[in-house]
Scaffold this motif. Structure first.
Motif, PDB file in Angstrom:
ATOM      1  N   UNK A  31     -12.849   3.698  -5.211  1.00 29.83           N
ATOM      2  CA  UNK A  31     -11.810   3.623  -6.241  1.00 29.83           C
ATOM      3  C   UNK A  31     -10.430   3.827  -5.630  1.00 29.83           C
ATOM      4  N   UNK A  32     -10.307   4.834  -4.783  1.00 23.94           N
ATOM      5  CA  UNK A  32      -9.023   5.124  -4.142  1.00 23.94           C
ATOM      6  C   UNK A  32      -8.590   4.000  -3.200  1.00 23.94           C
ATOM      7  N   UNK A  33      -9.556   3.440  -2.466  1.00 27.87           N
ATOM      8  CA  UNK A  33      -9.228   2.311  -1.594  1.00 27.87           C
ATOM      9  C   UNK A  33      -8.727   1.135  -2.425  1.00 27.87           C
ATOM     10  N   UNK A  34      -9.341   0.926  -3.570  1.00 26.36           N
ATOM     11  CA  UNK A  34      -8.911  -0.151  -4.450  1.00 26.36           C
ATOM     12  C   UNK A  34      -7.515   0.073  -4.991  1.00 26.36           C
ATOM     13  N   UNK A  35      -7.236   1.294  -5.385  1.00 29.17           N
ATOM     14  CA  UNK A  35      -5.898   1.629  -5.894  1.00 29.17           C
ATOM     15  C   UNK A  35      -4.855   1.449  -4.797  1.00 29.17           C
ATOM     16  N   UNK A  36      -5.198   1.874  -3.594  1.00 30.84           N
ATOM     17  CA  UNK A  36      -4.286   1.724  -2.455  1.00 30.84           C
ATOM     18  C   UNK A  36      -4.027   0.244  -2.175  1.00 30.84           C
ATOM     19  N   UNK A  37      -5.080  -0.569  -2.216  1.00 26.41           N
ATOM     20  CA  UNK A  37      -4.939  -1.999  -1.961  1.00 26.41           C
ATOM     21  C   UNK A  37      -4.068  -2.650  -3.039  1.00 26.41           C
ATOM     22  N   UNK A  38      -4.206  -2.191  -4.281  1.00 24.17           N
ATOM     23  CA  UNK A  38      -3.372  -2.707  -5.364  1.00 24.17           C
ATOM     24  C   UNK A  38      -1.897  -2.401  -5.102  1.00 24.17           C
ATOM     25  N   UNK A  39      -1.627  -1.184  -4.670  1.00 21.95           N
ATOM     26  CA  UNK A  39      -0.243  -0.785  -4.401  1.00 21.95           C
ATOM     27  C   UNK A  39       0.356  -1.630  -3.280  1.00 21.95           C
ATOM     28  N   UNK A  40      -0.424  -1.863  -2.237  1.00 24.00           N
ATOM     29  CA  UNK A  40       0.047  -2.695  -1.128  1.00 24.00           C
ATOM     30  C   UNK A  40       0.308  -4.117  -1.618  1.00 24.00           C
ATOM     31  N   UNK A  41      -0.603  -4.635  -2.412  1.00 29.25           N
ATOM     32  CA  UNK A  41      -0.450  -5.988  -2.938  1.00 29.25           C
ATOM     33  C   UNK A  41       0.762  -6.126  -3.841  1.00 29.25           C
ATOM     34  N   UNK A  42       0.968  -5.143  -4.708  1.00 26.17           N
ATOM     35  CA  UNK A  42       2.119  -5.186  -5.608  1.00 26.17           C
ATOM     36  C   UNK A  42       3.423  -5.100  -4.828  1.00 26.17           C
ATOM     37  N   UNK A  43       3.440  -4.294  -3.781  1.00 26.43           N
ATOM     38  CA  UNK A  43       4.628  -4.178  -2.940  1.00 26.43           C
ATOM     39  C   UNK A  43       4.903  -5.490  -2.219  1.00 26.43           C
ATOM     40  N   UNK A  44       3.855  -6.084  -1.665  1.00 31.06           N
ATOM     41  CA  UNK A  44       4.024  -7.350  -0.955  1.00 31.06           C
ATOM     42  C   UNK A  44       4.503  -8.441  -1.915  1.00 31.06           C
TER      43      UNK A  44
END
Length: 60
Positions: A31-44
């Protein structure tokens, strides 16, 4: 759309899938890895959005 917008959107979507999968299997780590990946994606994606605005502004 530029490549940052596309890649960011894809990372965000993949992160949502990973977060949901983590919830289903009961894995807080996933879950945390997914949330982190979402944040990276939104930033990009946001970086890509800014690039598009700048590109449009320089055309005028």
């Amino acid at each position: 759309m530029n490549k940052d917008q596309v890649k960011g959107t894809l990372k965000d979507a993949a992160g949502k899938v990973q977060e949901t999968t983590g919830k289903v299997i009961g894995s807080t780590e996933q879950q945390l890895k997914g949330i982190r990946k979402q944040a990276v994606g939104q930033t990009q994606k946001a970086v890509g959005d800014v690039k598009e605005v700048l590109k449009d502004a320089t055309r005028k």
